[in-house]
Design a protein around this motif. Sequence first.
Motif, PDB file in Angstrom:
ATOM      1  N   TRP A   1       1.811  14.768   4.245  1.00  0.00           N
ATOM      2  CA  TRP A   1       2.187  13.813   3.360  1.00  0.00           C
ATOM      3  C   TRP A   1       3.662  14.616   2.979  1.00  0.00           C
ATOM      4  CZ3 TRP A   1       0.943   9.046   2.713  1.00  0.00           C
ATOM      5  CH2 TRP A   1       1.433   8.371   1.731  1.00  0.00           C
ATOM      6  N   ILE A   2       4.675  14.466   3.723  1.00  0.00           N
ATOM      7  CA  ILE A   2       5.916  14.929   3.366  1.00  0.00           C
ATOM      8  C   ILE A   2       6.803  13.914   2.510  1.00  0.00           C
ATOM      9  CG2 ILE A   2       8.296  15.644   4.362  1.00  0.00           C
ATOM     10  CD1 ILE A   2       6.452  15.989   7.102  1.00  0.00           C
ATOM     11  N   THR A   3       7.061  14.292   1.296  1.00  0.00           N
ATOM     12  CA  THR A   3       8.048  13.420   0.450  1.00  0.00           C
ATOM     13  C   THR A   3       9.237  12.731   1.132  1.00  0.00           C
ATOM     14  OG1 THR A   3       7.187  14.575  -1.534  1.00  0.00           O
ATOM     15  CG2 THR A   3       9.218  13.272  -1.698  1.00  0.00           C
ATOM     16  N   GLY A   4       9.128  11.383   1.335  1.00  0.00           N
ATOM     17  CA  GLY A   4      10.305  10.882   1.971  1.00  0.00           C
ATOM     18  C   GLY A   4       9.978  11.075   3.535  1.00  0.00           C
ATOM     19  N   GLY A   5       9.123  11.568   3.942  1.00  0.00           N
ATOM     20  CA  GLY A   5       9.102  11.973   5.417  1.00  0.00           C
ATOM     21  C   GLY A   5       8.139  11.241   6.247  1.00  0.00           C
ATOM     22  N   GLY A   6       7.878  11.705   7.635  1.00  0.00           N
ATOM     23  CA  GLY A   6       6.972  11.020   8.524  1.00  0.00           C
ATOM     24  C   GLY A   6       5.735  11.081   8.413  1.00  0.00           C
ATOM     25  N   ASN A   7       5.045  10.480   7.467  1.00  0.00           N
ATOM     26  CA  ASN A   7       3.693  10.480   7.273  1.00  0.00           C
ATOM     27  C   ASN A   7       3.129   9.090   8.136  1.00  0.00           C
ATOM     28  OD1 ASN A   7       4.248  12.128   5.069  1.00  0.00           O
ATOM     29  ND2 ASN A   7       4.981  10.160   4.012  1.00  0.00           N
ATOM     30  N   LYS A   8       2.858   9.673   9.345  1.00  0.00           N
ATOM     31  CA  LYS A   8       2.199   8.845  10.315  1.00  0.00           C
ATOM     32  C   LYS A   8       0.912   8.451   9.831  1.00  0.00           C
ATOM     33  CE  LYS A   8       0.950  10.692  14.351  1.00  0.00           C
ATOM     34  NZ  LYS A   8       1.074  11.130  15.520  1.00  0.00           N
ATOM     35  N   LEU A   9       0.630   6.795   9.864  1.00  0.00           N
ATOM     36  CA  LEU A   9      -0.566   6.275   9.331  1.00  0.00           C
ATOM     37  C   LEU A   9      -1.619   6.078  10.426  1.00  0.00           C
ATOM     38  CD1 LEU A   9       0.629   4.273   6.450  1.00  0.00           C
ATOM     39  CD2 LEU A   9      -0.148   6.371   6.401  1.00  0.00           C
ATOM     40  N   THR A  10      -2.780   6.319  10.227  1.00  0.00           N
ATOM     41  CA  THR A  10      -3.827   5.766  11.060  1.00  0.00           C
ATOM     42  C   THR A  10      -4.687   4.972  10.385  1.00  0.00           C
ATOM     43  OG1 THR A  10      -3.953   8.166  12.228  1.00  0.00           O
ATOM     44  CG2 THR A  10      -5.895   6.363  12.533  1.00  0.00           C
ATOM     45  N   PHE A  11      -4.719   3.658  10.911  1.00  0.00           N
ATOM     46  CA  PHE A  11      -5.455   2.676  10.451  1.00  0.00           C
ATOM     47  C   PHE A  11      -6.685   2.347  10.816  1.00  0.00           C
ATOM     48  CE2 PHE A  11      -2.251   0.290   7.646  1.00  0.00           C
ATOM     49  CZ  PHE A  11      -0.944   0.838   7.956  1.00  0.00           C
ATOM     50  N   GLY A  12      -7.623   1.659   9.934  1.00  0.00           N
ATOM     51  CA  GLY A  12      -8.917   1.147  10.550  1.00  0.00           C
ATOM     52  C   GLY A  12      -8.559  -0.348  11.092  1.00  0.00           C
ATOM     53  N   THR A  13      -9.598  -1.156  11.764  1.00  0.00           N
ATOM     54  CA  THR A  13      -9.318  -2.391  12.234  1.00  0.00           C
ATOM     55  C   THR A  13      -8.977  -3.524  11.129  1.00  0.00           C
ATOM     56  OG1 THR A  13     -11.727  -2.563  12.346  1.00  0.00           O
ATOM     57  CG2 THR A  13     -10.677  -2.091  14.187  1.00  0.00           C
ATOM     58  N   GLY A  14      -9.569  -3.042   9.738  1.00  0.00           N
ATOM     59  CA  GLY A  14      -9.275  -4.251   8.807  1.00  0.00           C
ATOM     60  C   GLY A  14     -10.597  -4.964   8.575  1.00  0.00           C
ATOM     61  N   THR A  15     -10.855  -5.440   7.208  1.00  0.00           N
ATOM     62  CA  THR A  15     -12.094  -6.339   6.991  1.00  0.00           C
ATOM     63  C   THR A  15     -11.497  -7.417   6.383  1.00  0.00           C
ATOM     64  OG1 THR A  15     -13.649  -4.320   6.388  1.00  0.00           O
ATOM     65  CG2 THR A  15     -14.044  -6.518   5.685  1.00  0.00           C
ATOM     66  N   GLN A  16     -11.974  -8.422   7.123  1.00  0.00           N
ATOM     67  CA  GLN A  16     -11.594  -9.841   6.669  1.00  0.00           C
ATOM     68  C   GLN A  16     -12.262 -10.281   5.400  1.00  0.00           C
ATOM     69  OE1 GLN A  16     -11.329 -12.773   9.655  1.00  0.00           O
ATOM     70  NE2 GLN A  16     -10.448 -14.307   8.392  1.00  0.00           N
ATOM     71  N   LEU A  17     -11.559 -10.537   4.071  1.00  0.00           N
ATOM     72  CA  LEU A  17     -12.347 -10.840   3.068  1.00  0.00           C
ATOM     73  C   LEU A  17     -12.031 -12.278   2.637  1.00  0.00           C
ATOM     74  CD1 LEU A  17     -14.198 -10.178   0.413  1.00  0.00           C
ATOM     75  CD2 LEU A  17     -11.949  -9.254  -0.604  1.00  0.00           C
ATOM     76  N   LYS A  18     -13.215 -13.198   2.359  1.00  0.00           N
ATOM     77  CA  LYS A  18     -12.997 -14.439   1.647  1.00  0.00           C
ATOM     78  C   LYS A  18     -13.751 -14.480   0.488  1.00  0.00           C
ATOM     79  CE  LYS A  18     -12.822 -19.269   2.841  1.00  0.00           C
ATOM     80  NZ  LYS A  18     -13.058 -20.339   3.815  1.00  0.00           N
ATOM     81  N   VAL A  19     -12.969 -14.835  -0.692  1.00  0.00           N
ATOM     82  CA  VAL A  19     -13.605 -14.982  -2.070  1.00  0.00           C
ATOM     83  C   VAL A  19     -13.612 -16.590  -2.205  1.00  0.00           C
ATOM     84  CG1 VAL A  19     -13.530 -14.462  -4.553  1.00  0.00           C
ATOM     85  CG2 VAL A  19     -12.794 -12.908  -2.904  1.00  0.00           C
ATOM     86  N   GLU A  20     -14.905 -17.101  -2.250  1.00  0.00           N
ATOM     87  CA  GLU A  20     -15.023 -18.502  -2.100  1.00  0.00           C
ATOM     88  C   GLU A  20     -15.251 -19.254  -3.862  1.00  0.00           C
ATOM     89  OE1 GLU A  20     -16.530 -20.489   0.995  1.00  0.00           O
ATOM     90  OE2 GLU A  20     -17.684 -18.559   1.539  1.00  0.00           O
ATOM     91  N   LEU A  21     -14.629 -20.172  -4.354  1.00  0.00           N
ATOM     92  CA  LEU A  21     -14.846 -20.875  -5.568  1.00  0.00           C
ATOM     93  C   LEU A  21     -16.341 -21.046  -5.672  1.00  0.00           C
ATOM     94  CD1 LEU A  21     -11.580 -22.995  -5.475  1.00  0.00           C
ATOM     95  CD2 LEU A  21     -12.316 -21.068  -7.113  1.00  0.00           C
TER      96      LEU A  21
END
Lengths: 115, 114
Positions: free
Chosen positions: A95-115
């Motif tokens: 974590w370089i301040t203002g620097g090249g913080n290459k991110l590795t992501f997960g695939t994502g979780t799709q969330l639906k909140v229903e009324l």
Amino acid sequence: QKEVEQDPGPLSVPEGAIVSLNCTYSNSAFQYFMWYRQYSRKGPELLMYTYSSGNKEDGRFTAQVDKSSKYISLFIRDSQPSDSATYLCAMSAIWITGGGNKLTFGTGTQLKVEL
Amino acid sequence: GAGVSQSPRYKVAKRGQDVALRCDPISGHVSLFWYQQALGQGPEFLTYFQNEAQLDKSGLPSDRFFAERPEGSVSTLKIQRTQQEDSAVYLCASSPRGGEGTQYFGPGTRLTVL
């Protein structure tokens, strides 16, 4: 095997429920952990950022990191229909301040909140 | 204030065509990143610039992919001889100098290669 694993869902919950989203990772060099929210056809938006192990709370959102288990969580309290989106965990080894913080992501979780 | 903008928002290319995708970062942001997001997947890192210097291009999938940021502001990602597997959303993110390193993402360019 991917460095970051995340259940893609979809996850459907009733309005007002507590939502728990999780990621596991294999790279012990990861020290910085983030959760992003991505609405359909939009770019990711940072929700929470945590360094190393511990908890962080911001309004209805709580992020937890357990580095010993290589496991991170995001909790959403009093979920609202407007929380319906894809939630991405992301990690960085440095974590370089203002620097090249290459991110590795997960695939994502799709969330639906229903009324 | 204006966020990160990308153009075009949608691009359809025939296989073999060259494409150029533009990113306008937040004014004054030193760092600029490109990510590729395939359908149903998380973004994957492509390349990183600090001002005009390309410091990391380890994520570019092949030599058909080329990125530049000649004046340290606007960046262009170019893909030559596009293939169907290049179909994805290309996201640009910028990060300020002196900030905590938070990356601010643009809306992305959705590329479809037929």
